[in-house]
Design a protein around this motif. Structure first.
Motif: not given
Length: 521
Positions: A347-365
Protein backbone atom coordinates in the motif's frame (compact mmCIF):
# COMPACT_ATOMS: atom_id res chain seq x y z
CA UNK A 1 37.91 -20.19 -40.18
CA UNK A 2 41.48 -19.11 -39.43
CA UNK A 3 42.13 -15.42 -38.87
CA UNK A 4 45.27 -13.38 -38.37
CA UNK A 5 44.59 -10.36 -36.14
CA UNK A 6 46.75 -7.25 -35.85
CA UNK A 7 46.43 -4.72 -33.00
CA UNK A 8 48.25 -1.43 -32.54
CA UNK A 9 45.95 1.32 -31.32
CA UNK A 10 48.41 2.87 -28.88
CA UNK A 11 51.23 1.13 -27.06
CA UNK A 12 51.11 -2.61 -27.82
CA UNK A 13 52.28 -4.01 -31.16
CA UNK A 14 50.43 -7.32 -31.25
CA UNK A 15 49.53 -10.09 -33.68
CA UNK A 16 47.40 -13.19 -33.12
CA UNK A 17 46.22 -16.32 -34.85
CA UNK A 18 42.74 -17.71 -34.14
CA UNK A 19 41.32 -21.01 -35.39
CA UNK A 20 37.54 -21.24 -34.95
CA UNK A 21 37.59 -25.03 -35.17
CA UNK A 22 39.95 -25.58 -32.24
CA UNK A 23 39.17 -22.33 -30.39
CA UNK A 24 42.90 -21.80 -29.85
CA UNK A 25 44.23 -18.24 -29.81
CA UNK A 26 47.97 -17.57 -30.16
CA UNK A 27 49.02 -14.01 -29.21
CA UNK A 28 52.40 -12.37 -29.50
CA UNK A 29 52.84 -8.78 -28.27
CA UNK A 30 55.65 -6.28 -27.90
CA UNK A 31 54.52 -3.35 -25.70
CA UNK A 32 56.08 0.08 -25.92
CA UNK A 33 57.65 1.19 -22.64
CA UNK A 34 58.39 4.95 -22.46
CA UNK A 35 61.48 5.87 -20.51
CA UNK A 36 59.50 8.47 -18.56
CA UNK A 37 56.04 10.01 -18.48
CA UNK A 38 53.14 8.70 -20.52
CA UNK A 39 52.82 7.48 -24.09
CA UNK A 40 54.50 9.74 -26.66
CA UNK A 41 52.65 9.33 -30.01
CA UNK A 42 55.77 9.68 -32.18
CA UNK A 43 57.79 7.21 -30.09
CA UNK A 44 54.82 4.82 -29.97
CA UNK A 45 54.54 4.93 -33.77
CA UNK A 46 58.28 4.31 -34.17
CA UNK A 47 58.00 1.33 -31.83
CA UNK A 48 54.98 0.05 -33.76
CA UNK A 49 56.81 0.23 -37.10
CA UNK A 50 59.79 -1.66 -35.71
CA UNK A 51 57.95 -4.30 -33.67
CA UNK A 52 54.99 -5.14 -35.89
CA UNK A 53 56.84 -7.22 -38.54
CA UNK A 54 58.30 -9.46 -35.82
CA UNK A 55 55.05 -10.16 -33.98
CA UNK A 56 53.25 -10.79 -37.29
CA UNK A 57 55.96 -13.25 -38.33
CA UNK A 58 55.61 -15.12 -35.04
CA UNK A 59 51.82 -15.32 -35.38
CA UNK A 60 52.11 -16.54 -38.98
CA UNK A 61 54.49 -19.26 -37.84
CA UNK A 62 51.58 -20.74 -35.87
CA UNK A 63 49.24 -20.68 -38.87
CA UNK A 64 48.57 -23.61 -41.19
CA UNK A 65 46.66 -21.19 -43.41
CA UNK A 66 44.90 -17.82 -43.16
CA UNK A 67 41.33 -17.19 -44.32
CA UNK A 68 41.11 -13.49 -43.34
CA UNK A 69 43.18 -10.66 -41.89
CA UNK A 70 41.62 -8.46 -39.19
CA UNK A 71 43.03 -5.22 -37.82
CA UNK A 72 42.06 -2.52 -35.34
CA UNK A 73 40.68 0.51 -37.22
CA UNK A 74 40.32 2.61 -34.08
CA UNK A 75 39.95 4.29 -31.73
CA UNK A 76 43.54 5.08 -30.91
CA UNK A 77 46.60 7.09 -31.89
CA UNK A 78 46.44 8.00 -35.58
CA UNK A 79 50.11 7.31 -36.43
CA UNK A 80 49.97 3.85 -34.82
CA UNK A 81 46.65 2.98 -36.45
CA UNK A 82 47.93 3.90 -39.90
CA UNK A 83 50.97 1.63 -39.54
CA UNK A 84 48.75 -1.28 -38.48
CA UNK A 85 46.31 -0.66 -41.34
CA UNK A 86 49.11 -0.57 -43.91
CA UNK A 87 50.50 -3.86 -42.64
CA UNK A 88 47.03 -5.47 -42.67
CA UNK A 89 46.29 -4.30 -46.23
CA UNK A 90 49.61 -5.57 -47.52
CA UNK A 91 49.18 -8.93 -45.80
CA UNK A 92 45.60 -9.42 -47.00
CA UNK A 93 46.62 -8.63 -50.57
CA UNK A 94 49.66 -10.91 -50.50
CA UNK A 95 47.62 -13.80 -49.06
CA UNK A 96 44.63 -12.96 -51.30
CA UNK A 97 42.18 -13.13 -48.36
CA UNK A 98 39.43 -10.76 -47.11
CA UNK A 99 40.27 -7.76 -44.91
CA UNK A 100 38.24 -7.04 -41.76
CA UNK A 101 38.33 -3.76 -39.81
CA UNK A 102 37.44 -4.10 -36.10
CA UNK A 103 36.53 -1.48 -33.54
CA UNK A 104 38.98 -1.87 -30.66
CA UNK A 105 36.37 -1.20 -27.94
CA UNK A 106 33.79 -3.56 -29.47
CA UNK A 107 36.54 -6.19 -29.57
CA UNK A 108 36.98 -5.80 -25.79
CA UNK A 109 33.26 -6.49 -25.38
CA UNK A 110 33.06 -9.35 -27.88
CA UNK A 111 36.00 -11.25 -26.42
CA UNK A 112 34.18 -11.25 -23.07
CA UNK A 113 30.97 -12.42 -24.71
CA UNK A 114 32.85 -15.07 -26.68
CA UNK A 115 34.83 -16.48 -23.74
CA UNK A 116 32.00 -16.32 -21.20
CA UNK A 117 29.30 -17.85 -23.36
CA UNK A 118 26.89 -15.13 -22.18
CA UNK A 119 24.09 -14.40 -24.62
CA UNK A 120 23.55 -10.66 -24.20
CA UNK A 121 25.60 -9.08 -21.41
CA UNK A 122 26.17 -5.52 -20.31
CA UNK A 123 29.87 -4.72 -20.71
CA UNK A 124 32.06 -2.44 -18.63
CA UNK A 125 35.07 -1.33 -20.67
CA UNK A 126 37.76 0.02 -18.34
CA UNK A 127 40.72 0.90 -20.51
CA UNK A 128 43.49 3.44 -20.63
CA UNK A 129 41.77 5.95 -22.87
CA UNK A 130 38.17 5.24 -21.93
CA UNK A 131 35.64 3.95 -19.47
CA UNK A 132 32.12 3.21 -20.58
CA UNK A 133 29.22 0.80 -20.13
CA UNK A 134 27.78 -0.80 -23.27
CA UNK A 135 24.63 -2.77 -24.07
CA UNK A 136 23.35 -4.16 -27.36
CA UNK A 137 20.13 -2.54 -28.61
CA UNK A 138 18.68 -1.64 -32.02
CA UNK A 139 21.54 -3.21 -33.95
CA UNK A 140 24.38 -1.40 -32.17
CA UNK A 141 26.35 -1.45 -28.95
CA UNK A 142 24.82 1.57 -27.24
CA UNK A 143 26.87 3.59 -24.78
CA UNK A 144 24.72 3.52 -21.65
CA UNK A 145 27.26 5.56 -19.67
CA UNK A 146 30.81 6.84 -20.05
CA UNK A 147 33.48 9.10 -18.66
CA UNK A 148 32.90 12.77 -19.39
CA UNK A 149 36.55 13.74 -19.13
CA UNK A 150 39.42 11.24 -19.16
CA UNK A 151 39.72 7.48 -19.42
CA UNK A 152 40.13 5.55 -16.19
CA UNK A 153 43.56 4.18 -17.08
CA UNK A 154 44.81 7.58 -18.22
CA UNK A 155 43.49 9.12 -15.00
CA UNK A 156 45.44 6.62 -12.90
CA UNK A 157 48.52 7.16 -15.06
CA UNK A 158 48.32 10.93 -14.53
CA UNK A 159 48.34 10.42 -10.78
CA UNK A 160 51.29 8.02 -11.11
CA UNK A 161 53.21 10.57 -13.18
CA UNK A 162 52.62 13.14 -10.43
CA UNK A 163 54.58 10.74 -8.22
CA UNK A 164 57.19 10.35 -10.99
CA UNK A 165 56.33 6.69 -11.48
CA UNK A 166 56.85 5.20 -14.94
CA UNK A 167 54.09 4.07 -17.33
CA UNK A 168 51.85 2.18 -16.81
CA UNK A 169 50.87 3.57 -13.43
CA UNK A 170 47.92 1.31 -12.61
CA UNK A 171 49.92 -1.72 -11.41
CA UNK A 172 52.12 0.49 -9.23
CA UNK A 173 49.05 2.10 -7.63
CA UNK A 174 47.59 -1.37 -7.04
CA UNK A 175 50.79 -2.49 -5.32
CA UNK A 176 51.04 0.54 -3.01
CA UNK A 177 47.32 0.39 -2.19
CA UNK A 178 47.79 -2.91 -0.36
CA UNK A 179 49.16 -1.13 2.70
CA UNK A 180 46.70 1.77 2.75
CA UNK A 181 43.79 3.06 4.81
CA UNK A 182 40.74 4.97 3.60
CA UNK A 183 40.56 8.77 3.32
CA UNK A 184 37.70 10.74 1.73
CA UNK A 185 38.01 11.65 -1.96
CA UNK A 186 35.44 13.13 -4.37
CA UNK A 187 32.89 10.68 -5.80
CA UNK A 188 31.19 11.83 -9.03
CA UNK A 189 28.46 9.74 -10.66
CA UNK A 190 25.81 11.38 -12.86
CA UNK A 191 23.29 8.72 -13.74
CA UNK A 192 25.53 6.28 -15.58
CA UNK A 193 28.15 8.85 -16.54
CA UNK A 194 31.12 9.63 -14.33
CA UNK A 195 34.05 12.00 -14.03
CA UNK A 196 37.61 11.37 -12.83
CA UNK A 197 39.19 14.83 -13.07
CA UNK A 198 38.10 15.98 -9.60
CA UNK A 199 39.25 12.88 -7.77
CA UNK A 200 42.64 12.95 -9.51
CA UNK A 201 43.20 16.57 -8.50
CA UNK A 202 42.19 15.74 -4.93
CA UNK A 203 44.51 12.73 -4.85
CA UNK A 204 47.45 14.81 -6.05
CA UNK A 205 46.65 17.49 -3.45
CA UNK A 206 46.46 14.81 -0.74
CA UNK A 207 49.94 13.55 -1.58
CA UNK A 208 51.28 17.10 -1.71
CA UNK A 209 49.72 17.69 1.73
CA UNK A 210 51.75 14.80 3.14
CA UNK A 211 49.05 12.14 3.26
CA UNK A 212 50.64 8.69 3.10
CA UNK A 213 51.00 7.53 -0.49
CA UNK A 214 49.64 4.11 0.50
CA UNK A 215 46.49 5.72 1.90
CA UNK A 216 45.93 7.85 -1.22
CA UNK A 217 46.47 4.89 -3.57
CA UNK A 218 44.12 2.73 -1.52
CA UNK A 219 41.43 5.40 -1.43
CA UNK A 220 41.87 6.22 -5.12
CA UNK A 221 41.19 2.60 -6.05
CA UNK A 222 38.30 2.23 -3.61
CA UNK A 223 36.59 5.35 -4.92
CA UNK A 224 37.22 5.06 -8.67
CA UNK A 225 36.35 1.36 -8.80
CA UNK A 226 33.25 1.87 -6.66
CA UNK A 227 32.09 4.42 -9.25
CA UNK A 228 32.63 1.88 -12.03
CA UNK A 229 30.81 -0.84 -10.09
CA UNK A 230 27.90 1.48 -9.33
CA UNK A 231 27.36 2.52 -12.95
CA UNK A 232 27.60 -1.12 -14.00
CA UNK A 233 24.89 -2.00 -11.50
CA UNK A 234 22.78 0.90 -12.75
CA UNK A 235 23.09 -0.47 -16.28
CA UNK A 236 22.02 -3.93 -15.10
CA UNK A 237 19.06 -2.41 -13.30
CA UNK A 238 18.05 -0.20 -16.24
CA UNK A 239 18.16 -3.00 -18.80
CA UNK A 240 17.06 -5.89 -16.60
CA UNK A 241 20.15 -7.84 -17.66
CA UNK A 242 21.71 -10.43 -15.37
CA UNK A 243 25.07 -10.75 -17.16
CA UNK A 244 28.12 -8.47 -16.91
CA UNK A 245 31.45 -8.80 -18.69
CA UNK A 246 34.59 -6.76 -18.10
CA UNK A 247 36.97 -5.49 -20.76
CA UNK A 248 40.02 -3.24 -20.95
CA UNK A 249 43.47 -3.14 -19.43
CA UNK A 250 42.36 -1.69 -16.09
CA UNK A 251 40.28 -4.86 -15.73
CA UNK A 252 43.51 -6.65 -14.78
CA UNK A 253 43.26 -4.95 -11.37
CA UNK A 254 42.26 -7.57 -8.80
CA UNK A 255 40.34 -5.10 -6.63
CA UNK A 256 38.15 -3.96 -9.54
CA UNK A 257 37.32 -7.55 -10.46
CA UNK A 258 36.57 -8.33 -6.82
CA UNK A 259 34.15 -5.38 -6.53
CA UNK A 260 32.30 -6.28 -9.72
CA UNK A 261 32.01 -9.93 -8.76
CA UNK A 262 30.68 -9.02 -5.32
CA UNK A 263 28.17 -6.56 -6.78
CA UNK A 264 26.88 -9.14 -9.26
CA UNK A 265 26.62 -11.88 -6.65
CA UNK A 266 24.54 -9.61 -4.40
CA UNK A 267 21.98 -9.01 -7.17
CA UNK A 268 21.99 -12.55 -8.58
CA UNK A 269 23.81 -11.66 -11.78
CA UNK A 270 26.64 -13.52 -13.51
CA UNK A 271 30.04 -11.88 -13.93
CA UNK A 272 32.91 -12.75 -16.23
CA UNK A 273 36.38 -11.25 -16.64
CA UNK A 274 38.58 -12.71 -19.39
CA UNK A 275 42.09 -13.84 -18.54
CA UNK A 276 44.60 -10.96 -18.42
CA UNK A 277 46.01 -11.58 -21.91
CA UNK A 278 42.58 -10.69 -23.32
CA UNK A 279 42.11 -7.64 -21.08
CA UNK A 280 45.23 -5.68 -21.97
CA UNK A 281 45.51 -4.41 -25.56
CA UNK A 282 45.96 -7.55 -27.65
CA UNK A 283 45.43 -8.90 -31.16
CA UNK A 284 43.63 -12.00 -29.89
CA UNK A 285 40.39 -10.09 -29.40
CA UNK A 286 40.81 -8.54 -32.86
CA UNK A 287 41.23 -11.98 -34.43
CA UNK A 288 38.20 -13.41 -32.61
CA UNK A 289 35.97 -10.49 -33.56
CA UNK A 290 37.44 -10.57 -37.08
CA UNK A 291 36.35 -14.18 -37.49
CA UNK A 292 32.83 -13.33 -36.36
CA UNK A 293 32.62 -10.35 -38.72
CA UNK A 294 34.08 -12.24 -41.68
CA UNK A 295 31.59 -15.06 -41.16
CA UNK A 296 28.81 -12.44 -41.34
CA UNK A 297 30.26 -11.03 -44.57
CA UNK A 298 31.38 -7.81 -42.89
CA UNK A 299 34.59 -7.27 -44.87
CA UNK A 300 36.33 -4.22 -46.33
CA UNK A 301 37.53 -3.25 -49.76
CA UNK A 302 41.10 -2.03 -49.64
CA UNK A 303 40.10 1.53 -50.57
CA UNK A 304 37.49 1.55 -47.76
CA UNK A 305 39.89 0.57 -44.98
CA UNK A 306 40.73 3.99 -43.62
CA UNK A 307 41.38 4.18 -39.89
CA UNK A 308 39.46 6.40 -37.48
CA UNK A 309 41.19 7.56 -34.31
CA UNK A 310 37.79 8.65 -32.94
CA UNK A 311 35.91 5.44 -33.83
CA UNK A 312 33.20 5.10 -31.17
CA UNK A 313 31.65 1.68 -30.42
CA UNK A 314 28.13 3.06 -30.92
CA UNK A 315 29.05 3.94 -34.54
CA UNK A 316 29.50 0.26 -35.44
CA UNK A 317 26.69 -1.52 -37.31
CA UNK A 318 26.68 -4.91 -35.58
CA UNK A 319 25.99 -7.07 -38.61
CA UNK A 320 26.79 -10.35 -36.87
CA UNK A 321 23.94 -10.20 -34.33
CA UNK A 322 20.18 -10.34 -34.68
CA UNK A 323 17.36 -8.22 -33.31
CA UNK A 324 17.79 -9.15 -29.67
CA UNK A 325 18.26 -6.42 -27.06
CA UNK A 326 20.05 -6.24 -23.73
CA UNK A 327 16.96 -4.44 -22.42
CA UNK A 328 14.43 -6.91 -21.04
CA UNK A 329 10.84 -6.37 -19.88
CA UNK A 330 10.44 -6.38 -16.10
CA UNK A 331 7.38 -7.42 -14.18
CA UNK A 332 5.97 -5.44 -11.28
CA UNK A 333 6.85 -7.49 -8.19
CA UNK A 334 6.40 -7.12 -4.47
CA UNK A 335 10.15 -6.58 -4.06
CA UNK A 336 12.32 -4.85 -6.65
CA UNK A 337 16.12 -4.80 -6.47
CA UNK A 338 17.30 -1.53 -7.95
CA UNK A 339 20.83 -0.25 -8.44
CA UNK A 340 20.89 1.42 -5.02
CA UNK A 341 18.09 0.02 -2.95
CA UNK A 342 15.56 -2.71 -2.34
CA UNK A 343 12.03 -1.42 -2.87
CA UNK A 344 9.08 -3.19 -1.25
CA UNK A 345 5.80 -2.45 -3.01
CA UNK A 346 2.62 -2.58 -0.93
CA UNK A 347 0.00 0.00 0.00
CA UNK A 348 3.02 2.20 0.67
CA UNK A 349 6.51 1.87 -0.84
CA UNK A 350 9.39 1.10 1.50
CA UNK A 351 12.79 1.90 0.01
CA UNK A 352 15.91 0.78 1.86
CA UNK A 353 19.42 1.55 0.73
CA UNK A 354 21.17 -1.62 1.76
CA UNK A 355 24.89 -1.49 2.50
CA UNK A 356 26.93 -2.20 -0.61
CA UNK A 357 29.56 -4.65 0.54
CA UNK A 358 31.77 -3.99 -2.50
CA UNK A 359 32.27 -0.39 -1.31
CA UNK A 360 34.51 0.59 1.57
CA UNK A 361 32.27 0.89 4.68
CA UNK A 362 33.08 4.56 5.26
CA UNK A 363 32.36 5.50 1.64
CA UNK A 364 29.21 3.39 1.60
CA UNK A 365 27.84 4.92 4.79
CA UNK A 366 28.50 8.42 3.47
CA UNK A 367 26.76 7.80 0.16
CA UNK A 368 23.75 6.08 1.71
CA UNK A 369 23.24 8.89 4.22
CA UNK A 370 23.73 11.72 1.72
CA UNK A 371 21.52 10.17 -0.94
CA UNK A 372 18.69 9.31 1.44
CA UNK A 373 18.63 12.88 2.74
CA UNK A 374 18.85 14.31 -0.79
CA UNK A 375 16.03 12.10 -2.03
CA UNK A 376 13.71 13.15 0.79
CA UNK A 377 14.47 16.85 0.42
CA UNK A 378 14.27 17.03 -3.38
CA UNK A 379 11.19 14.83 -3.68
CA UNK A 380 9.32 17.29 -1.49
CA UNK A 381 10.77 20.32 -3.27
CA UNK A 382 9.83 18.93 -6.69
CA UNK A 383 6.30 18.32 -5.48
CA UNK A 384 6.02 21.94 -4.32
CA UNK A 385 7.34 23.10 -7.72
CA UNK A 386 4.47 21.32 -9.46
CA UNK A 387 6.10 18.04 -10.52
CA UNK A 388 4.09 14.96 -9.52
CA UNK A 389 6.06 12.96 -6.93
CA UNK A 390 5.06 10.53 -4.18
CA UNK A 391 4.37 11.93 -0.72
CA UNK A 392 6.92 10.94 1.94
CA UNK A 393 5.48 8.98 4.88
CA UNK A 394 8.63 8.35 6.92
CA UNK A 395 12.43 8.69 6.82
CA UNK A 396 15.31 7.05 8.74
CA UNK A 397 18.70 8.46 7.73
CA UNK A 398 20.64 6.05 9.93
CA UNK A 399 19.11 3.03 8.23
CA UNK A 400 18.89 4.69 4.81
CA UNK A 401 15.15 4.04 4.65
CA UNK A 402 12.30 6.05 3.13
CA UNK A 403 8.59 5.25 3.07
CA UNK A 404 6.60 6.77 0.18
CA UNK A 405 3.07 6.93 -1.05
CA UNK A 406 2.57 4.22 -3.71
CA UNK A 407 2.07 6.03 -7.03
CA UNK A 408 1.57 4.84 -10.58
CA UNK A 409 0.88 1.41 -11.94
CA UNK A 410 4.24 0.66 -13.60
CA UNK A 411 7.61 2.16 -14.44
CA UNK A 412 7.85 4.36 -17.53
CA UNK A 413 10.00 1.59 -19.05
CA UNK A 414 6.81 -0.50 -19.36
CA UNK A 415 5.03 2.26 -21.33
CA UNK A 416 7.87 3.96 -23.19
CA UNK A 417 5.91 5.94 -25.78
CA UNK A 418 6.65 9.37 -27.28
CA UNK A 419 3.60 10.80 -25.48
CA UNK A 420 4.83 9.63 -22.07
CA UNK A 421 8.39 10.73 -22.76
CA UNK A 422 7.15 14.18 -23.81
CA UNK A 423 5.46 14.51 -20.42
CA UNK A 424 8.71 13.64 -18.65
CA UNK A 425 10.46 16.34 -20.68
CA UNK A 426 7.99 18.90 -19.33
CA UNK A 427 8.55 17.65 -15.77
CA UNK A 428 12.34 17.98 -16.03
CA UNK A 429 11.99 21.50 -17.41
CA UNK A 430 9.82 22.40 -14.42
CA UNK A 431 12.42 20.93 -12.06
CA UNK A 432 15.20 22.91 -13.70
CA UNK A 433 13.18 26.09 -13.51
CA UNK A 434 13.07 25.47 -9.74
CA UNK A 435 16.88 25.04 -9.65
CA UNK A 436 16.80 21.26 -9.17
CA UNK A 437 18.64 18.54 -11.10
CA UNK A 438 17.10 15.07 -10.87
CA UNK A 439 20.47 13.38 -11.28
CA UNK A 440 19.28 10.02 -12.59
CA UNK A 441 16.26 10.45 -14.88
CA UNK A 442 15.78 7.08 -16.58
CA UNK A 443 12.67 5.11 -17.62
CA UNK A 444 13.04 3.14 -14.37
CA UNK A 445 12.84 6.35 -12.30
CA UNK A 446 9.44 7.54 -13.47
CA UNK A 447 6.06 5.97 -12.69
CA UNK A 448 3.00 6.04 -14.91
CA UNK A 449 -0.73 5.71 -14.37
CA UNK A 450 -3.67 6.34 -16.70
CA UNK A 451 -3.66 10.05 -15.94
CA UNK A 452 -0.24 11.06 -14.63
CA UNK A 453 3.50 10.54 -14.81
CA UNK A 454 5.44 10.77 -11.52
CA UNK A 455 9.14 11.47 -11.00
CA UNK A 456 10.84 9.30 -8.36
CA UNK A 457 14.32 8.49 -7.03
CA UNK A 458 16.02 11.84 -6.49
CA UNK A 459 18.99 10.31 -4.63
CA UNK A 460 21.55 11.71 -7.08
CA UNK A 461 19.81 15.08 -7.35
CA UNK A 462 21.09 18.45 -6.21
CA UNK A 463 20.47 22.20 -6.33
CA UNK A 464 22.13 24.23 -9.08
CA UNK A 465 21.68 27.20 -11.37
CA UNK A 466 24.16 25.92 -13.99
CA UNK A 467 22.82 25.24 -17.47
CA UNK A 468 25.50 22.55 -17.87
CA UNK A 469 23.94 20.54 -15.03
CA UNK A 470 20.46 20.81 -16.53
CA UNK A 471 21.81 19.61 -19.89
CA UNK A 472 23.52 16.66 -18.16
CA UNK A 473 20.11 15.64 -16.78
CA UNK A 474 18.79 15.47 -20.34
CA UNK A 475 21.93 13.66 -21.49
CA UNK A 476 21.44 10.95 -18.85
CA UNK A 477 17.85 10.36 -19.93
CA UNK A 478 18.59 10.27 -23.65
CA UNK A 479 21.46 7.85 -23.04
CA UNK A 480 19.08 5.55 -21.19
CA UNK A 481 16.62 5.82 -24.08
CA UNK A 482 19.32 4.71 -26.51
CA UNK A 483 19.62 1.43 -24.64
CA UNK A 484 15.92 0.74 -24.03
CA UNK A 485 13.54 2.52 -26.44
CA UNK A 486 12.10 0.63 -29.41
CA UNK A 487 11.64 3.90 -31.33
CA UNK A 488 14.56 5.96 -30.12
CA UNK A 489 14.31 8.83 -32.61
CA UNK A 490 10.61 9.43 -31.98
CA UNK A 491 11.08 9.31 -28.21
CA UNK A 492 14.03 11.70 -28.24
CA UNK A 493 12.17 14.15 -30.46
CA UNK A 494 9.13 14.07 -28.20
CA UNK A 495 11.27 14.41 -25.05
CA UNK A 496 13.10 17.51 -26.30
CA UNK A 497 9.87 19.03 -27.64
CA UNK A 498 8.23 18.55 -24.24
CA UNK A 499 11.20 20.13 -22.52
CA UNK A 500 11.11 23.19 -24.78
CA UNK A 501 7.38 23.67 -24.10
CA UNK A 502 8.26 24.61 -20.52
CA UNK A 503 12.03 25.07 -20.32
CA UNK A 504 14.90 27.03 -21.84
CA UNK A 505 15.95 26.11 -25.38
CA UNK A 506 19.53 26.96 -24.41
CA UNK A 507 19.62 23.75 -22.34
CA UNK A 508 19.07 21.74 -25.51
CA UNK A 509 21.90 23.65 -27.19
CA UNK A 510 24.16 22.80 -24.25
CA UNK A 511 23.07 19.16 -24.53
CA UNK A 512 24.44 19.11 -28.09
CA UNK A 513 27.76 20.44 -26.76
CA UNK A 514 27.90 17.68 -24.12
CA UNK A 515 27.23 15.01 -26.74
CA UNK A 516 30.18 16.31 -28.73
CA UNK A 517 32.50 15.84 -25.75
CA UNK A 518 32.04 12.08 -25.57
CA UNK A 519 35.27 10.16 -25.70
CA UNK A 520 36.61 9.53 -29.23
CA UNK A 521 34.15 11.94 -30.86
Amino acid sequence: MRVLGIEGTAWAASAAYFDTETGDVFIDSDPYQPESGGIHPREAAEHMAGALPTVIERALSEADSVDAVAFSRGPGLGPCLRIVASAARALAQSLDVPLVGANHMVAHLEIGRHRSGFSNPVCLNASGANAHVLGYHNGRYQVLGETMDTGVGNALDKFARHLEWSHPGGPKIEERARGGEYIDLPYVVKGMDFSFSGIMSAAKDAVDSSERIEDVCFSLQETVFAMLAEVSERALSLTGSDELVLGGGVGQNARLREMLAEMCEARGASFYAPEPRFLRDNAGMIAVLGATMADAGDILEIDESRVDSNFRPDQVDVTWRGAESVSRPMNEEHEVIGAEAVVELDEDVRKRRRPKTYRHPALDARLRRERTASEARLTSLARRAGVPTPAIRDIDLREGTLVFEHVGEADLSADLTPERVRELGRHLATLHDAGVVHGDPTPRNARVSDRRLYCIDFGLGYHTDEIEDYAMDLHVFERSLAGTAADFEACVGAFEAGYCEVGDRAVIDQLRAIEGRGRYR
